[in-house]
Design a protein around this motif. Structure first.
Motif: not given
Length: 698
Positions: A445-450
């Motif tokens: 989720e953190r990579v996608a949010a970037l």
């Protein structure tokens, strides 16, 4: 809310019953008063007996002057019952009020917790304000609820116990009254303990200092690192850390609260940035910069200040619930509603805290990407999980055998990573990175949010094995990287040795609780035998008295029957007492350091061979059940010895035991547990001693 409502409804039911009971006994008292007045009016004045006076009570008829006496006794007894019923009438309103207050508080706290939790998801300031209010009011609300529920319960039990006086406190009535007294006493003790614990919790809401295994690094020791940190802070507009601490364990994090450094116990406070040396060596420069910028963004967003406001409140509420939970089992369920109520409120705030934690982590990731690059920030997240396994393996191996560990565990982590490669970053996409005070969303989720795609090139770059010379990049951060890595490794190994020494001391203390001598437990038959013998002697004396003096007022034939009965009882009880005394104090169990032995079994059951052991009470003493694994040799029953029930199918050995001499059930259970714990401690110590020579050649 069910239990408070049940007390409320029970109080309403008892109020009607109390009124009906009082009316019934008052009517009976008035009737008996009229009967007494009539009998007294018809009693002859000259004192002659008049058997026309009759009184029937409890199925028995009385005549003459006895009728007047019994009628007066019945009237006075009814008057006493009327008085009891009169004060019983005040108990149901107490139960109603207590149950109503407890139920009302439950509803109020439920609504307040849900509302404040919902408001907290809209604003972090609202979350802190709401939780501050909860910290101040929840312990008091729980205390009032516990007090109200306890008072209601006591009122209900005492109301019901009041009916026992109607039967004249017979044997069964006394038993029921004793049960009621025990229930009331246990409830009052548990509630009182919980209230005292809540009172202490109100004044103890400061969090414990955060323990950190690491050492502070001054700018002179790490000029490159401090330049990097201060430069990132200036570009982001974030506060600079007041201390930088490096170590081997954990990941990157920041804190603004009190911390204690190990080894040594030095205390720090203020803004602290922690950096793990193995990650600095195994990750690229832009990845390190992205992660440090992420941590500094928590200062810029006020996250650490928020945590410092929140953690003391959290600690206070948690201690309040611990105070209630510590007394829950002894309160017959009365503390359960308060405990579940507090946990519900904590759960509402947990949801709000997790919401803001996710929001702030995404914001910090974006801040780190702005001062480096989106690709570097995403790669840092993925690579952090890829290198963590090799670092954890290296530290675990060193903790397993600290005396054989290399002096530089950072270099050892790099060697392991070069030899085995890194983990596939895709294996850690669902992982939530560890942090001592906050939660993190999954890496995916953190990579996608970037806004960065998880393509094969990014995963391959994140999982690229570091070169053998990667340790040299630490020179860009520290003045003496090799010496610092060795010092940090020594700190880690020293902490491991200290932990092992403390654990070994604990095991040795447990093993020392049981000496080398066996403990022989004997049956306590002597008091029983003495009672039987004395009772038999008393019946024998009575029989002798009958034989010499007879029994005035009965026929000789009847006296002979009584004499024979007394002699028979004397012989039976005296013989039973003599038999019990002749048995002495037989051995019922032998506790040895290596195992337990029972007279009815042909072998000692080793403590290490016992899969489970439980003790239950019985009419004659105790019952011990021992579960043995399939691989353990099965004992056999010894003929002519005390009974032992063997169940080979279920692998259960059952030993009926009389109560050991000089012991109660809890003392016996504690003694058996002590022998078991000592055997387990010796087994672990022996295993550790055997493992040391095996590790030395490595």
């Amino acid at each position: 809310m069910l239990l408070p409502l049940a007390l409320l409804l029970l109080g309403l039911w008892e109020r009607q019953r109390g009124a009906d009971d009082r009316a019934e006994f008052a009517a009976e008292h008035e009737r008996l008063a009229r009967v007494v007045a009539d009998l007294e009016a018809r009693t002859p004045r000259d004192g002659r007996p008049d058997f026309r006076l009759q009184f029937r009570h409890d199925g028995r008829n009385y005549g003459g002057s006895l009728a007047v006496v019994k009628a007066r006794e019945a009237r006075d007894g009814a008057g006493t019952l009327v008085a009891v019923m009169e004060w019983r009438r005040w108990l149901p309103p107490v139960a109603i009020a207590g149950g109503g207050i407890a139920a009302g508080l439950s509803l109020l706290v439920l609504l307040a917790g849900a509302s404040l939790g919902r408001l907290g998801r809209g604003s972090r300031d609202a979350l802190v304000r709401g939780f501050s209010l909860v910290r101040r009011l929840l312990p008091a609300a729980l205390a009032v609820q516990i007090l109200a529920a306890t008072v209601a319960f006591v009122a209900v039990v005492v109301f019901e116990a009041g009916l026992l006086v109607q039967g004249g406190l017979s044997g069964d009535g006394m038993k029921l009254l004793g049960i009621a007294a025990v229930a009331v006493g246990a409830t009052l003790l548990a509630a009182g303990g919980a209230l005292l614990g809540l009172r202490r919790a109100l004044g103890a809401f400061e969090p414990d200092p955060l323990p950190i295994l690491g050492r502070p690094i001054a700018p002179a020791e790490a000029p490159g690192l401090w330049r990097l940190v201060e430069g990132l802070a200036e570009r982001m507009g974030a506060l600079k850390p007041e201390a930088v601490v490096v170590g081997l364990t954990d990941g990157f994090f920041v804190t603004a609260g009190p911390a204690v450094l190990e080894p040594g116990g030095a205390r720090l406070s203020g803004r602290i940035l922690y950096l793990p040396l193995p990650h600095l060596a195994l990750m690229r420069g832009d990845e390190v910069a992205a992660i440090i910028a992420h941590e500094l963004a928590h200062y810029a967003g006020g996250d650490t200040a928020y945590s410092q406001r929140f953690l003391p409140i959290y600690a206070g509420v948690g201690r309040s619930l611990d105070a209630v939970a510590a007394r829950e089992r002894g309160a017959l369920g009365l503390l359960g509603p308060s405990l579940r109520l507090g946990r519900f409120v904590m759960e509402r705030f947990h949801l709000a805290v997790r919401h803001w934690s996710r929001v702030r982590e995404f914001a910090a990731d974006a801040a780190g990407a702005r001062v480096t690059s989106t690709e570097a920030a995403a790669r840092a997240l993925l690579r952090s999980g890829a290198v963590s396994t090799r670092i954890a393996e290296t530290l675990a191996a060193a903790a397993e055998a600290p005396d054989a560990a290399p002096p530089d565990l950072v270099a050892a982590s790099l060697d392991r990573a070069v030899a085995r490669g890194l983990d596939d970053p895709a294996l850690h996409l669902e992982a939530e990175q560890a942090h001592p005070t906050d939660t993190h969303p999954p890496t995916r989720e953190r990579v996608a949010a970037l806004g960065q795609a998880l393509d094969p090139d990014l995963l391959a770059a994140a999982g690229l094995t570091p070169p053998p010379h990667a340790l040299g990049q630490l020179a860009a951060y520290f003045a003496d990287p090799a010496g610092l890595c060795r010092a940090a490794s020594a700190d880690f190994l020293g902490a491991v040795r200290e932990r092992d020494a403390a654990f070994r001391a604990h095991l040795e203390a447990r093993a020392a609780e049981v000496g080398t001598e066996e403990r022989v437990l004997r049956a306590n038959y002597r008091p029983r035998g003495l009672v039987l013998a004395v009772a038999g002697g008393l019946f024998a004396v009575a029989a002798l008295g009958i034989a010499v003096f007879g029994i005035p007022g009965i026929l000789p034939r009847e006296a002979t029957v009584v004499l024979a009965t007394a002699l028979g009882i004397a012989v039976l009880m005296g013989g039973a007492g003599a038999f019990v005394l002749s048995r002495g104090e037989p051995v019922i169990l032998v506790l040895r350091p290596e195992g337990l032995a029972a007279p009815g079994l042909d072998r000692t059951i080793a403590w290490d061979d016992i899969a489970d052991l439980d003790l239950t009470g019985s009419q004659s003493g105790l019952v011990m059940r021992v579960l043995l694994p399939p691989a353990v040799p099965w004992p056999e029953r010894r003929p002519g010895r005390p009974a032992a029930k063997l169940d080979p199918g279920r692998r259960i050995v059952t030993l009926p035991l009389p109560m050991p001499r000089g012991m109660n059930p809890q003392g016996f259970a504690d003694l058996v547990a002590t022998y078991q714990a000592a055997a387990q401690a010796r087994s672990i110590l022996a295993g550790n001693a055997a493992a040391v020579p095996a590790s030395e050649p490595a």
